[in-house]
Every structure is written in C-alpha cells, then in structure tokens.
Design a protein around this motif. Sequence first.
Motif, PDB file in Angstrom:
ATOM      1  N   THR A 205      -7.679  -2.991   1.996  1.00  0.00           N
ATOM      2  CA  THR A 205      -8.723  -2.128   1.608  1.00  0.00           C
ATOM      3  C   THR A 205      -7.843  -0.640   1.108  1.00  0.00           C
ATOM      4  OG1 THR A 205     -10.672  -2.788   2.740  1.00  0.00           O
ATOM      5  CG2 THR A 205     -10.760  -0.647   2.003  1.00  0.00           C
ATOM      6  N   LEU A 206      -7.160  -0.312   2.081  1.00  0.00           N
ATOM      7  CA  LEU A 206      -6.231   0.850   1.879  1.00  0.00           C
ATOM      8  C   LEU A 206      -5.462   0.832   0.695  1.00  0.00           C
ATOM      9  CD1 LEU A 206      -5.289   3.525   2.926  1.00  0.00           C
ATOM     10  CD2 LEU A 206      -3.476   2.459   4.044  1.00  0.00           C
ATOM     11  N   SER A 207      -4.829  -0.364   0.339  1.00  0.00           N
ATOM     12  CA  SER A 207      -4.012  -0.634  -0.623  1.00  0.00           C
ATOM     13  C   SER A 207      -4.807  -0.755  -1.979  1.00  0.00           C
ATOM     14  CB  SER A 207      -3.083  -1.958  -0.584  1.00  0.00           C
ATOM     15  OG  SER A 207      -2.163  -1.794   0.599  1.00  0.00           O
ATOM     16  N   LEU A 208      -5.768  -1.444  -2.044  1.00  0.00           N
ATOM     17  CA  LEU A 208      -6.652  -1.521  -3.157  1.00  0.00           C
ATOM     18  C   LEU A 208      -7.404  -0.071  -3.536  1.00  0.00           C
ATOM     19  CD1 LEU A 208      -8.365  -4.927  -2.791  1.00  0.00           C
ATOM     20  CD2 LEU A 208      -6.827  -4.170  -4.720  1.00  0.00           C
ATOM     21  N   SER A 209      -7.699   0.690  -2.726  1.00  0.00           N
ATOM     22  CA  SER A 209      -8.276   1.929  -2.822  1.00  0.00           C
ATOM     23  C   SER A 209      -7.430   2.954  -3.303  1.00  0.00           C
ATOM     24  CB  SER A 209      -8.835   2.556  -1.490  1.00  0.00           C
ATOM     25  OG  SER A 209      -9.809   1.672  -0.923  1.00  0.00           O
ATOM     26  N   ALA A 210      -6.248   2.871  -2.797  1.00  0.00           N
ATOM     27  CA  ALA A 210      -5.112   3.831  -3.364  1.00  0.00           C
ATOM     28  C   ALA A 210      -4.750   3.604  -4.598  1.00  0.00           C
ATOM     29  CB  ALA A 210      -4.259   4.115  -2.414  1.00  0.00           C
ATOM     30  N   PHE A 211      -4.617   2.176  -4.861  1.00  0.00           N
ATOM     31  CA  PHE A 211      -4.301   1.692  -6.276  1.00  0.00           C
ATOM     32  C   PHE A 211      -5.403   2.098  -7.202  1.00  0.00           C
ATOM     33  CE2 PHE A 211      -3.852  -1.867  -9.450  1.00  0.00           C
ATOM     34  CZ  PHE A 211      -2.650  -1.514  -9.927  1.00  0.00           C
ATOM     35  N   SER A 212      -6.503   1.547  -6.982  1.00  0.00           N
ATOM     36  CA  SER A 212      -7.513   1.917  -7.950  1.00  0.00           C
ATOM     37  C   SER A 212      -7.566   3.498  -8.171  1.00  0.00           C
ATOM     38  CB  SER A 212      -8.817   1.576  -7.233  1.00  0.00           C
ATOM     39  OG  SER A 212      -8.823   0.028  -7.105  1.00  0.00           O
ATOM     40  N   LEU A 213      -7.352   4.480  -7.315  1.00  0.00           N
ATOM     41  CA  LEU A 213      -7.605   5.826  -7.489  1.00  0.00           C
ATOM     42  C   LEU A 213      -6.313   6.283  -8.537  1.00  0.00           C
ATOM     43  CD1 LEU A 213      -8.344   7.189  -3.890  1.00  0.00           C
ATOM     44  CD2 LEU A 213      -9.889   7.550  -6.000  1.00  0.00           C
ATOM     45  N   LEU A 214      -5.191   5.735  -8.282  1.00  0.00           N
ATOM     46  CA  LEU A 214      -4.174   6.130  -9.274  1.00  0.00           C
ATOM     47  C   LEU A 214      -4.294   5.760 -10.533  1.00  0.00           C
ATOM     48  CD1 LEU A 214      -1.132   5.206  -6.696  1.00  0.00           C
ATOM     49  CD2 LEU A 214      -1.607   7.510  -7.671  1.00  0.00           C
ATOM     50  N   ILE A 215      -4.662   4.468 -10.796  1.00  0.00           N
ATOM     51  CA  ILE A 215      -4.799   3.882 -12.022  1.00  0.00           C
ATOM     52  C   ILE A 215      -5.981   4.642 -12.750  1.00  0.00           C
ATOM     53  CG2 ILE A 215      -5.464   1.911 -13.426  1.00  0.00           C
ATOM     54  CD1 ILE A 215      -2.490   1.772 -12.195  1.00  0.00           C
ATOM     55  N   LEU A 249       5.025  -1.451  -8.807  1.00  0.00           N
ATOM     56  CA  LEU A 249       6.106  -2.137  -7.882  1.00  0.00           C
ATOM     57  C   LEU A 249       5.673  -1.985  -6.412  1.00  0.00           C
ATOM     58  CD1 LEU A 249       9.374  -1.384  -9.830  1.00  0.00           C
ATOM     59  CD2 LEU A 249       8.265  -3.781  -9.509  1.00  0.00           C
ATOM     60  N   PHE A 250       5.300  -0.832  -6.024  1.00  0.00           N
ATOM     61  CA  PHE A 250       5.099  -0.396  -4.673  1.00  0.00           C
ATOM     62  C   PHE A 250       3.727  -1.265  -4.139  1.00  0.00           C
ATOM     63  CE2 PHE A 250       2.940   2.460  -1.618  1.00  0.00           C
ATOM     64  CZ  PHE A 250       3.911   2.294  -0.693  1.00  0.00           C
ATOM     65  N   PHE A 251       2.642  -0.943  -5.022  1.00  0.00           N
ATOM     66  CA  PHE A 251       1.314  -1.558  -4.630  1.00  0.00           C
ATOM     67  C   PHE A 251       1.184  -3.116  -4.681  1.00  0.00           C
ATOM     68  CE2 PHE A 251       0.234   2.997  -4.809  1.00  0.00           C
ATOM     69  CZ  PHE A 251      -0.664   2.963  -3.450  1.00  0.00           C
ATOM     70  N   GLY A 252       1.832  -3.712  -5.900  1.00  0.00           N
ATOM     71  CA  GLY A 252       1.577  -5.208  -6.360  1.00  0.00           C
ATOM     72  C   GLY A 252       2.083  -5.894  -4.845  1.00  0.00           C
ATOM     73  N   PRO A 253       3.161  -5.652  -4.483  1.00  0.00           N
ATOM     74  CA  PRO A 253       3.592  -6.518  -3.194  1.00  0.00           C
ATOM     75  C   PRO A 253       2.556  -6.208  -2.043  1.00  0.00           C
ATOM     76  CG  PRO A 253       5.555  -5.784  -4.361  1.00  0.00           C
ATOM     77  CD  PRO A 253       4.374  -5.046  -4.853  1.00  0.00           C
ATOM     78  N   CYS A 254       2.204  -5.016  -1.909  1.00  0.00           N
ATOM     79  CA  CYS A 254       1.207  -4.726  -0.806  1.00  0.00           C
ATOM     80  C   CYS A 254       0.037  -5.425  -0.784  1.00  0.00           C
ATOM     81  CB  CYS A 254       1.041  -3.193  -0.712  1.00  0.00           C
ATOM     82  SG  CYS A 254       2.443  -2.346  -0.223  1.00  0.00           S
ATOM     83  N   ILE A 255      -0.452  -5.358  -1.910  1.00  0.00           N
ATOM     84  CA  ILE A 255      -1.792  -6.079  -2.255  1.00  0.00           C
ATOM     85  C   ILE A 255      -1.622  -7.624  -2.323  1.00  0.00           C
ATOM     86  CG2 ILE A 255      -3.573  -6.630  -3.924  1.00  0.00           C
ATOM     87  CD1 ILE A 255      -2.874  -3.638  -5.210  1.00  0.00           C
ATOM     88  N   PHE A 256      -0.526  -8.150  -2.744  1.00  0.00           N
ATOM     89  CA  PHE A 256      -0.423  -9.517  -2.771  1.00  0.00           C
ATOM     90  C   PHE A 256      -0.406 -10.133  -1.168  1.00  0.00           C
ATOM     91  CE2 PHE A 256       1.982 -13.414  -2.689  1.00  0.00           C
ATOM     92  CZ  PHE A 256       1.527 -14.302  -3.714  1.00  0.00           C
ATOM     93  N   ILE A 257       0.317  -9.304  -0.614  1.00  0.00           N
ATOM     94  CA  ILE A 257       0.563  -9.934   0.891  1.00  0.00           C
ATOM     95  C   ILE A 257      -0.321  -9.642   1.991  1.00  0.00           C
ATOM     96  CG2 ILE A 257       2.251  -9.366   2.979  1.00  0.00           C
ATOM     97  CD1 ILE A 257       4.513  -8.576   1.047  1.00  0.00           C
ATOM     98  N   VAL A 267       7.962 -16.322  -1.067  1.00  0.00           N
ATOM     99  CA  VAL A 267       8.423 -14.979  -1.948  1.00  0.00           C
ATOM    100  C   VAL A 267       7.831 -13.845  -1.119  1.00  0.00           C
ATOM    101  CG1 VAL A 267       6.037 -15.162  -3.378  1.00  0.00           C
ATOM    102  CG2 VAL A 267       8.114 -14.439  -4.125  1.00  0.00           C
ATOM    103  N   ASP A 268       7.190 -13.819  -0.192  1.00  0.00           N
ATOM    104  CA  ASP A 268       6.583 -12.840   0.433  1.00  0.00           C
ATOM    105  C   ASP A 268       7.529 -11.858   1.072  1.00  0.00           C
ATOM    106  OD1 ASP A 268       4.133 -13.685   0.110  1.00  0.00           O
ATOM    107  OD2 ASP A 268       3.550 -13.883   2.085  1.00  0.00           O
ATOM    108  N   LYS A 269       8.690 -12.210   1.410  1.00  0.00           N
ATOM    109  CA  LYS A 269      10.092 -11.457   2.123  1.00  0.00           C
ATOM    110  C   LYS A 269      10.619 -10.927   0.697  1.00  0.00           C
ATOM    111  CE  LYS A 269      12.907 -15.423   2.972  1.00  0.00           C
ATOM    112  NZ  LYS A 269      13.487 -16.231   3.903  1.00  0.00           N
ATOM    113  N   VAL A 270      10.656 -11.406  -0.130  1.00  0.00           N
ATOM    114  CA  VAL A 270      11.339 -10.747  -1.466  1.00  0.00           C
ATOM    115  C   VAL A 270      10.423 -10.001  -1.997  1.00  0.00           C
ATOM    116  CG1 VAL A 270      12.113 -11.240  -3.684  1.00  0.00           C
ATOM    117  CG2 VAL A 270      12.439 -13.147  -2.046  1.00  0.00           C
ATOM    118  N   LEU A 271       9.256  -9.976  -2.059  1.00  0.00           N
ATOM    119  CA  LEU A 271       8.310  -8.916  -2.462  1.00  0.00           C
ATOM    120  C   LEU A 271       8.315  -7.861  -1.688  1.00  0.00           C
ATOM    121  CD1 LEU A 271       4.996 -11.176  -3.707  1.00  0.00           C
ATOM    122  CD2 LEU A 271       6.744  -9.946  -5.142  1.00  0.00           C
ATOM    123  N   ALA A 272       8.702  -8.022  -0.189  1.00  0.00           N
ATOM    124  CA  ALA A 272       8.389  -6.854   0.709  1.00  0.00           C
ATOM    125  C   ALA A 272       9.754  -6.060   0.345  1.00  0.00           C
ATOM    126  CB  ALA A 272       8.734  -7.453   2.102  1.00  0.00           C
TER     127      ALA A 272
END
Length: 312
Positions: A205-215, A249-257, A267-272
């Motif tokens: 929720t934190l990742s999606l909310s911050a990403f939505s506000l930024l976009i 690049l910052f929020f994409g991996p956070c949201i995916f994981i 691939v999660d550890k590569v995204l991290a």
Amino acid sequence: MDKVNSTVVSEFVLLGLSSSQELQLFFCIFFSALYVVIVLGNLLIILTVTSDASLHSLMYFLLGNLSFVDICQASFATPKMIADFLSEHKTISFRGCIAQIFFIHLFTGGEMVILVSMAYDRYVAICKPLYYVVIMSRQTCTVLVMLSWAVGLVHTLSQLSFTVNLPFCGPNVVDSFFCDLPRVTRLACLDSYIIEILIVANSGTLSLSAFSLLISSYIIILITVWFKSSAAMAKAFSTLAAHIMVVILFFGPCIFIYVWPFTTYSVDKVLAIFYTIFTPILNPVIYTLRNRDMKVAMRKIVTHYLKPKKIS
C-alpha cells in the motif's frame, strides 16, 4: 526479546547473487566501485548544499536529505554483500537479519516520502508560483523531512511487530544477498498466508500510494506547462522524463516484490539491487548533474579543496 532467543535458528545463510567464483570476484569489484561512487557522490552533494549560500533554498534542502537517505540505504546491506563475495560461508545472525529488515524499510519508507515531497515542491513552483514562498516555507520543508522519518519508522516497526516473533525452527537459507522480508517470512514454521497479507497491506500500500502520488503530480505539471507554451512543455518533459525513470526504477521492484509476496521469483534479488544500489547512484546524476546551479556550486567546492595552496 525472549521469543527471539527461543528460536531454533540462530543464523541465516545468504545465497547471494551467484555461486560462480568468477562472477563473485567480478561482482566484488563492480559493487565496491559503485558503493564508493554512491558514498562520495552523495557526500559531495551534502557538502555542496550545506556550504554554498546560493543553495540554501527549500528544494536543495530536500535534495540534501535525499542524499543522506541514499547513503544510508546503500550502506545497510552493500558492505555485507561485498564481504560475502570473498567468503565461502555467507551467514548472518538472527539479530543481524532483523536489523537489515528494520533498516531497509526505514530508509525506503523515508525515501518514498522525500521523493513525494520533492515532486510536491516542483508542483507548487510550476503550478502555483505566486504562492510558492508561502506554501513551501522552511517550516513546511522541516515538517516534510520529519514526516519522512516518522513514516519510515512507523512502517518498519509495523513490519517487525509480526516478524521478530515468528518461529524459525529449521529452514534458514535465504535466496538473496540480504534478509528480504518476503523470503524470510517464508522460512517460518507456520502458514505464512496471513503474514503475506500484512506485507501487502503495509509495504504494498505504501509503495503504490507514493508511486501514484508521484505520477499524478508529474502529469499535472506537464498538463499545466502544456497550456503555457510548447517550449516550456519540451523543457519540463526533458526534466521530468529523467525523474520518472528514477521513480520507475525505485518503485517498480518494490511494487513487484511487496505487492505480490505470495510467490517469490529468482529475479527478485536482482530487482532488489535497483532500489538498494542503483537508485542511490542515479539520484545524484538525475537531480544534481542536470542542474546548472548545482554543477557550478560543485565545481567551486572541488576547486576549493583540490586546488594547490599558494605558499606565501
């Protein structure tokens, strides 16, 4: 902490990025160089912002705080990862694992709020320029920075509240270079479904909310500039495109994981790596080297400290 001491597992084994000796040597040199650049680059930004009077504005105040968080974010696991490349036994104590979980969520949660604050600063400067001084006062920026640390602290403590007391009674192999929360919770000796729901409710929720506000803020800025002139639109798009790249690049991996923790992928550890190492090195490039005032001020700082002193 009695429950922590009662766990059977006293340490975790980190598999790292690769088991190949040749790749581990390459990774050791590569990530060591990146870590040095991250620390020196962000320290230079902090030194420039604090020492140059022309940069004592609210935007650069937030930028200096972002650089500090970037150094912290890159330091919670990177030195340990680099040392593990040279070690056959890649282990971390239970308390060390809990500490890594604490710091990664503290710093990433704080960085999300700072990035949103910087986007809000640009929104006010472009869309409400006459009210900028009133809205973005020093008191407002101080509150925003304090809010970033408060959100990060509440976020990470809420994660630890259900992680630190989990029963670990057997499996202790973490397929990553640090103690990633979804992977660690899967090692607990109980059904992790409820824990994974809590992870989605918190980190997701934190990742999606911050990403939505930024976009949303970037879209509003582009629409506002588009109505003014095509030249201003092109300039704003050139600047925001780089910012959007860092945000993705910052929020994409956070949201995916963290939005889909029910299934872990290799691939999660590569995204991290993107939000722990690559983002801290991209922020100085995107937010600083594309800024004319920062480049002039940094050139003065470097010249002042590196220029040979004249002997009288």
